[in-house]
Design an enzyme around this catalytic site. Sequence first.
Site: not given
Lengths: 139, 259
Positions: B78-79, B115-116, B130
């Site tokens: 990824c950039h 992707m972000e 969590d």
Amino acid sequence: MFDITKDAIDEISLRQRLTNNESCGAFVSFEGWVRRKNEGRQVDYLVYSVYEELARKQGQYIVDQAKQLFSIENALCVHRYGRLEIGDMAVYVAVSAAHRDAAFSACRYIIDEVKKQVPIWKQEYYLDNQDSVWLANSD
Amino acid sequence: MSNITHLDHHGRSRMVDVSQKSATYRVAKARGRVVFPEHVFKEIMSSHGHTAKGSIVEVAKIAGLMAAKNTSNLIPMCHPMLIEKCHLDFSYDELTCSLLIESEVAITHKTGVEMEALTAVSIAALTVYDMTKALSHEIRVSDIVLVHKSGGKHDYHIEKLPEKSQVIDSMRMSQSGETINVNMQYFAQLREWVGKNEEVLTVPMGSTAAQVYYHLKSQYHFSDDIKQFKVAINHNFSDWDAILQPDDCIVFIPPVAGG
């Protein structure tokens, strides 16, 4: 409680619905008013129109969601429709809670989601010209 | 192999060279959910979405934002991206005992932000896990999926809306078959365009809301971009590909402007 009304919003009596609760230590309200200037133009008046059945359903859903998401005691929102003049109150949100954090967050959540989801439309009329514009909220 | 841009023509991994591409406005949206056992979901609801660690949604939202900003540190090819908008939405769904997470990331840049958006949802979901794991070991992260991507070579949207030409053809083809009546109601700009508040429309049986939109579009000069609108059937928000039933009440909803 969520409501839509053609009449002026009576924020004093709405506020009273949330007071007199011993478990509350915080009350937050938001009032949205009609502003003179919008995007550089002088506004004369606004006309809000509404898809009533869905607006009531969706508005109530948002208030219910706020009660689930935040630790608040009570919440209400009223939106006005029809012709509104400069300075008129278009929307009122009120939240009561034990503590201020949840009250602020829930109040913000309700107004943001109402602006995003509730089928209410705003047509702006101007002083300088006879035209009018249908506005859209950014989200 | 040639279709995978992260591999060169020898099959070796690489970061895609975007230095010569021009910047465009790009948006990506992703979605995922965390599914709880029923008793856990009830417990979360009764505590207004709080656990011993704090508000589930508030913490997960921050985690999602941080994750979106850090995507290039997590995913090798990824950039690094200077994200300009990152928004996360959470909604509890009683029916499925789950917390639905939606992300939207936007940027004006040379490469997309899917992707972000996916990383934001993934890490937000893990954070929800969590925050709640003390309540059960059976909590499940699931259905992480890209729902929208625009601004790149190929736009994508998960609600696959039929192409205009197909719609009109299918309307024509089924014209000979059985029909149903539906009740249209018009609001705001649409009311002005149509010039009436409501009308009864006869459509082929099996028509979808999107088909009716495109059918009326040509008659009343509606906007080309159906994605600006939402649709309600019988006073509930609905999908555009919902099949219409006799006497359904249909409303196309232009961008709203309350507040």
